[in-house]
Design a protein around this motif. Structure first.
Motif, mmCIF file in Angstrom:
data_model
loop_
_atom_site.group_PDB
_atom_site.id
_atom_site.type_symbol
_atom_site.label_atom_id
_atom_site.label_comp_id
_atom_site.label_asym_id
_atom_site.label_seq_id
_atom_site.Cartn_x
_atom_site.Cartn_y
_atom_site.Cartn_z
ATOM 1 N N VAL A 6 0.827 -1.201 0.000
ATOM 2 C CA VAL A 6 0.000 0.000 0.000
ATOM 3 C C VAL A 6 0.863 1.253 0.000
ATOM 4 O O VAL A 6 0.652 2.184 -0.788
ATOM 5 C CB VAL A 6 -0.939 0.012 1.227
ATOM 6 C CG1 VAL A 6 -1.625 1.374 1.372
ATOM 7 C CG2 VAL A 6 -1.976 -1.086 1.111
ATOM 8 N N ILE A 7 1.862 1.284 0.886
ATOM 9 C CA ILE A 7 2.722 2.463 1.004
ATOM 10 C C ILE A 7 3.496 2.702 -0.290
ATOM 11 O O ILE A 7 3.559 3.833 -0.803
ATOM 12 C CB ILE A 7 3.689 2.305 2.191
ATOM 13 C CG1 ILE A 7 2.910 2.342 3.508
ATOM 14 C CG2 ILE A 7 4.758 3.394 2.175
ATOM 15 C CD1 ILE A 7 3.746 2.028 4.731
ATOM 16 N N LEU A 8 4.076 1.661 -0.842
ATOM 17 C CA LEU A 8 4.886 1.807 -2.054
ATOM 18 C C LEU A 8 4.041 2.286 -3.233
ATOM 19 O O LEU A 8 4.418 3.232 -3.942
ATOM 20 C CB LEU A 8 5.560 0.477 -2.397
ATOM 21 C CG LEU A 8 6.424 0.469 -3.667
ATOM 22 C CD1 LEU A 8 7.540 1.505 -3.561
ATOM 23 C CD2 LEU A 8 7.004 -0.917 -3.920
ATOM 24 N N LEU A 9 2.888 1.665 -3.443
ATOM 25 C CA LEU A 9 2.037 2.043 -4.573
ATOM 26 C C LEU A 9 1.487 3.456 -4.408
ATOM 27 O O LEU A 9 1.374 4.202 -5.391
ATOM 28 C CB LEU A 9 0.893 1.046 -4.730
ATOM 29 C CG LEU A 9 1.286 -0.353 -5.227
ATOM 30 C CD1 LEU A 9 0.068 -1.269 -5.241
ATOM 31 C CD2 LEU A 9 1.903 -0.284 -6.618
ATOM 32 N N ALA A 10 1.155 3.843 -3.189
ATOM 33 C CA ALA A 10 0.637 5.194 -2.953
ATOM 34 C C ALA A 10 1.708 6.243 -3.208
ATOM 35 O O ALA A 10 1.440 7.295 -3.806
ATOM 36 C CB ALA A 10 0.110 5.308 -1.520
#
Length: 266
Positions: A6-10
């Motif tokens: 989630v963090i990386l894609l966001a």
């Protein structure tokens, strides 16, 4: 999705929404390298909302002045630079709306493949270099005029092709039409507000009418992380663009395109 995903894609979406390097090209990399599955519509809405909040908050003073001037131009017939800029941004939005509705099905069917994204990343990266070299660096966004605004709007419609980069193609067009680098970037960022808003609304409609399960934790974290990444990106880009120009982004796009071609065709 787990928290790291989630963090990386966001962060990827928040950064690449405003840098001229193509968000779609970057969002297929994790799936190619790490084997991650598609993140789903609800997460797409969340990260777009984070990016939208970032650009609205960054330009909050300019937006407030433009809205006030735009309202006065309608009800009081009072026109100034801010009302004209507001009208030009709205005008520049029309081509993307028209072409989006007309060709949405064809684009999703035939142009969303990784090969198209890789080629577009390279081709429109080279075009960005041409635009940078052609630029006369004379005009501010308040000197754009309706004809140039409409031409930039048609360029934005081209960004419906995955891998093009909405910010990249609109900045390219603005540079070719004589805007300074800072003015081209500001006009592009302001243009993103109605486009991102419309895209988020359409995706929300699809979520409501569909059966996709919604992960509210992922959505909340996605909004926060994409907001932080997008706001930081806008701030630094506008601070540095007059000094570094577009060449670093062109070189990055060519390298990224080559990497994607390697994953896809080898």
């Amino acid at each position: 999705m787990d928290t790291l995903q989630v963090i990386l894609l966001a962060i990827i979406q928040g950064l690449t929404e405003f840098l001229p390097i193509s968000s779609s090209a970057h969002l297929i990399l994790p799936s190619q390298i790490l084997g991650w599955e598609d993140q789903g519509l609800s997460f797409d809405v969340a990260v777009h909302l984070g990016s939208l909040l970032a650009v609205i908050i960054y330009f909050r003073k300019e937006i407030g002045v433009m809205i006030s001037a735009w309202v006065n131009s309608i009800f009081k017939g009072q026109h100034n630079d801010d009302s004209k800029l507001a009208w030009w941004i709205l005008l520049a939005t029309i081509p993307a709306v028209v072409f989006g509705f007309a060709f949405k099905g064809m684009i999703e069917t035939y142009l969303r493949g990784p090969g198209v994204i890789a080629i577009s990343t390279v081709v429109f990266g080279l075009l960005l270099w041409v635009g940078d070299k052609m630029s006369r660096n004379e005009l501010t966004e308040y000197q754009t005029g309706w004809r140039k605004a409409l031409m930039i709007g048609f360029a934005q419609a081209i960004a419906l092709i995955p891998g093009t980069s909405r910010s990249g193609i609109t900045i390219t067009a603005a540079l070719m039409l004589g805007l300074t680098k800072e003015a081209a970037a500001r006009f592009s960022f302001l243009m993103s507000i109605p486009v991102i808003s419309g895209a988020a609304l359409l995706m929300s409609k699809d979520i409501i009418s569909g059966q996709e399960a919604v992960d509210y934790h992922a959505m909340g974290l996605g909004v926060v992380m994409s907001f932080i990444a997008a706001y930081t990106c806008i701030f630094l880009f506008l601070k540095l663009i007059s000094r570094i120009g577009m060449t670093p982004f062109v070189l990055y796009r060519l390298t990224l395109g080559a990497v994607l071609c390697g994953f896809i065709f080898l």
